[in-house]
Design a protein around this motif. Structure first.
Motif, short mmCIF file in Angstrom:
data_model
loop_
_atom_site.label_atom_id
_atom_site.label_comp_id
_atom_site.label_asym_id
_atom_site.label_seq_id
_atom_site.Cartn_x
_atom_site.Cartn_y
_atom_site.Cartn_z
N GLY A 8 0.81 -1.21 0.00
CA GLY A 8 0.00 0.00 0.00
C GLY A 8 0.84 1.25 0.00
N VAL A 9 0.32 2.29 0.63
CA VAL A 9 0.99 3.59 0.64
C VAL A 9 0.85 4.21 2.03
CG1 VAL A 9 -1.08 4.81 -0.15
CG2 VAL A 9 1.18 5.80 -0.58
N GLY A 10 1.82 5.02 2.40
CA GLY A 10 1.78 5.68 3.70
C GLY A 10 2.34 7.09 3.60
N VAL A 11 2.02 7.89 4.58
CA VAL A 11 2.61 9.21 4.71
C VAL A 11 3.24 9.28 6.10
CG1 VAL A 11 0.43 10.22 5.53
CG2 VAL A 11 2.20 11.71 4.58
N PHE A 12 4.43 9.88 6.19
CA PHE A 12 5.12 9.88 7.48
C PHE A 12 5.80 11.21 7.75
CE2 PHE A 12 8.29 8.48 4.41
CZ PHE A 12 9.45 9.13 4.81
N ALA A 13 5.98 11.47 9.03
CA ALA A 13 6.74 12.63 9.50
C ALA A 13 8.06 12.15 10.08
CB ALA A 13 5.94 13.40 10.54
N HIS A 14 9.11 12.90 9.88
CA HIS A 14 10.43 12.51 10.40
C HIS A 14 11.23 13.77 10.71
CE1 HIS A 14 13.13 13.35 6.84
NE2 HIS A 14 11.94 13.52 6.31
N ASP A 15 12.32 13.61 11.45
CA ASP A 15 13.15 14.76 11.85
C ASP A 15 14.50 14.24 12.32
OD1 ASP A 15 13.95 17.30 12.39
OD2 ASP A 15 12.58 17.65 14.06
N PRO A 16 15.49 14.10 11.42
CA PRO A 16 16.77 13.52 11.81
C PRO A 16 17.53 14.39 12.81
CG PRO A 16 16.89 14.42 9.59
CD PRO A 16 15.45 14.46 10.00
N VAL A 17 18.20 13.73 13.75
CA VAL A 17 19.01 14.40 14.76
C VAL A 17 20.36 13.70 14.87
CG1 VAL A 17 17.01 15.19 16.09
CG2 VAL A 17 18.06 12.99 16.63
N ALA A 18 21.33 14.38 15.46
CA ALA A 18 22.65 13.78 15.68
C ALA A 18 23.29 14.45 16.90
CB ALA A 18 23.55 13.96 14.45
N LYS A 19 24.33 13.80 17.41
CA LYS A 19 25.06 14.37 18.54
C LYS A 19 26.21 15.22 18.04
CE LYS A 19 24.17 11.15 22.32
NZ LYS A 19 24.79 10.31 23.38
N PRO A 20 26.40 16.43 18.57
CA PRO A 20 27.55 17.26 18.19
C PRO A 20 28.79 16.85 18.98
CG PRO A 20 26.21 18.42 19.77
CD PRO A 20 25.50 17.11 19.51
N GLN A 21 29.89 17.55 18.75
CA GLN A 21 31.08 17.30 19.54
C GLN A 21 30.79 17.70 21.00
OE1 GLN A 21 34.99 18.45 17.74
NE2 GLN A 21 33.71 19.39 16.15
N ALA A 22 30.89 16.72 21.87
CA ALA A 22 30.51 16.96 23.27
C ALA A 22 31.35 18.04 23.92
CB ALA A 22 30.60 15.66 24.05
N SER A 23 32.63 18.11 23.54
CA SER A 23 33.53 19.09 24.18
C SER A 23 33.16 20.52 23.84
CB SER A 23 34.98 18.81 23.75
OG SER A 23 35.10 18.90 22.34
N LEU A 24 32.43 20.70 22.72
CA LEU A 24 32.08 22.05 22.29
C LEU A 24 30.62 22.41 22.52
CD1 LEU A 24 34.01 22.19 18.87
CD2 LEU A 24 34.73 23.12 21.07
N TYR A 25 29.73 21.43 22.34
CA TYR A 25 28.31 21.74 22.34
C TYR A 25 27.48 20.88 23.31
CZ TYR A 25 29.76 24.02 18.03
OH TYR A 25 30.40 24.80 17.12
N GLY A 26 28.12 20.10 24.14
CA GLY A 26 27.36 19.25 25.04
C GLY A 26 26.99 17.94 24.40
N ASN A 27 26.17 17.16 25.08
CA ASN A 27 25.89 15.80 24.64
C ASN A 27 24.45 15.62 24.17
OD1 ASN A 27 27.10 13.26 24.23
ND2 ASN A 27 25.99 12.43 25.98
N ASP A 28 23.72 16.70 24.00
CA ASP A 28 22.32 16.60 23.57
C ASP A 28 22.23 16.40 22.06
OD1 ASP A 28 21.43 16.94 26.17
OD2 ASP A 28 21.25 19.13 25.96
N TRP A 29 21.21 15.66 21.64
CA TRP A 29 20.94 15.49 20.21
C TRP A 29 20.42 16.81 19.65
CZ3 TRP A 29 21.74 10.78 17.66
CH2 TRP A 29 22.01 9.68 18.49
#
Length: 347
Positions: A161-182
């Protein structure tokens, strides 16, 4: 009081139905006819609902299609889903589904894999939570005669069949510069999408998928089944992983924000942000093989300003020829909704 009122209402409905049947009987006799039994339907349409849980695997620029088994296992995450199915015939049903699936990928899984040295140096990773609404047709290979109560013990099936979806890619930055949050990747324009001098607009966070799959249902009792399902989703997006085209110039991303520049090109990060592994030896091996590093005169490769092939708008960051997809496995519990509520016998 409410309990007795409900019972009284049911008894009244049953009585009216009984009187209606008697009236029909007498009316037919006026014309000399005899009551004829109503023909049984060949099949009674019915409905069922299911709740499932299982695994999810992504395929795309970070988990290559041509390493299907390794890509399936390396980035395996989870999915949960709910389905409502209307069985319209002995073999065909229409299914409406809600699926929540997490997918992920990491270039560092390819460290030391021959032919994928550039993927390792690219050093990208992501996580994406997909919310999908789908409608599919389901074909059962074993017919159900008349009622779901007479269904077979084991029923294999296919669907599409067919579907529609929502998405939102995230990643971790360099922890030493920007912390550990996605952090969300689409607003950072990591490949220059939407910036002056770049051809592509920011990619959409809504897209279309095409679910196809196989499954089998095992009858547990009168109203319950246990199901196992394998489904594949091809999508119309090449950005589930935030990777598709070329690198953006670092200066253009820096003008947006230092975080955008950092997330757009991660080839010179010493520590892999997702896995926490030290990348030093892998980077040295790559630079040595390419003739960019001399082991006889060692230096810190991470002091370089850039690695050739990972620096500007002419260098490929991904592969725009193929869209992304994901694979789901699901174990689900299926409940068949009774067709009719029977009236209690009046004594």
């Amino acid at each position: 009081m409410k309990k007795y009122s409900s019972i009284l209402l049911i008894l009244i409905i049953c009585a009216l139905n009984t009187q209606d049947l008697k009236a029909q009987f007498r009316f037919s006799n006026l014309f000399g006819g005899k009551d004829k039994p109503r023909k049984n339907k060949l099949f009674e349409p019915n409905s069922n609902v299911s709740l499932g849980i299982g695994t999810s695997s992504y395929f795309g620029d970070i988990s290559p299609y041509n390493r299907f088994l390794q890509s399936t296992v390396n980035g395996m995450r989870w999915n949960v889903n709910f389905n409502f199915t209307r069985q319209l015939s002995p073999t065909f049903g229409l299914r409406f589904g809600l699926t929540y699936a997490r997918i992920s990928g990491d270039d560092n899984y390819l460290e030391g894999v021959k032919g994928y040295e550039a993927n390792f140096i690219r050093n990208l990773h992501f996580r994406n939570d997909i919310k999908e609404l789908s409608i599919t047709g389901q074909y059962d290979f074993v017919r159900t005669s008349r009622s779901y109560l007479r269904r077979a013990s084991i029923i294999p099936y296919i669907f599409g069949g067919v579907g529609v979806f929502a998405h939102d890619p995230v990643a971790k930055p360099q922890a030493s510069l920007y912390g550990n949050d996605w952090v969300r990747l689409q607003p950072l324009h990591t490949e220059g999408q939407g910036l002056p001098g770049y051809p592509n607009a920011p990619y959409s966070l809504i897209s279309v998928s095409f679910p196809v799959g196989v499954g089998v249902k095992y009858r547990l009792n009168r109203n319950w089944d246990l199901g196992v399902e394998l489904s594949y989703r091809y999508t119309l997006s090449d950005y589930l992983d935030d990777v598709s085209g070329n690198f953006a110039n670092s200066a253009d991303l820096q003008a947006q924000s230092p975080l955008a520049a950092s997330m757009g090109n991660r080839s010179l990060e010493k520590i892999a942000a997702h896995t926490g592994k030290d990348r030093t030896q892998g980077v040295i091996n790559y630079l040595t093989a390419k003739g960019f590093y001399d082991p006889a005169s060692p230096y810190d490769p991470f002091t370089l300003t850039s690695i050739p092939g990972f620096s500007d708008k002419t260098d490929l960051r991904g592969n725009p020829k193929y869209n992304d997809s994901y694979l789901l496995t699901t174990v689900k519990l299926i409940y068949h909704i009774p067709n009719k509520i029977k009236c209690p016998v009046v004594r």
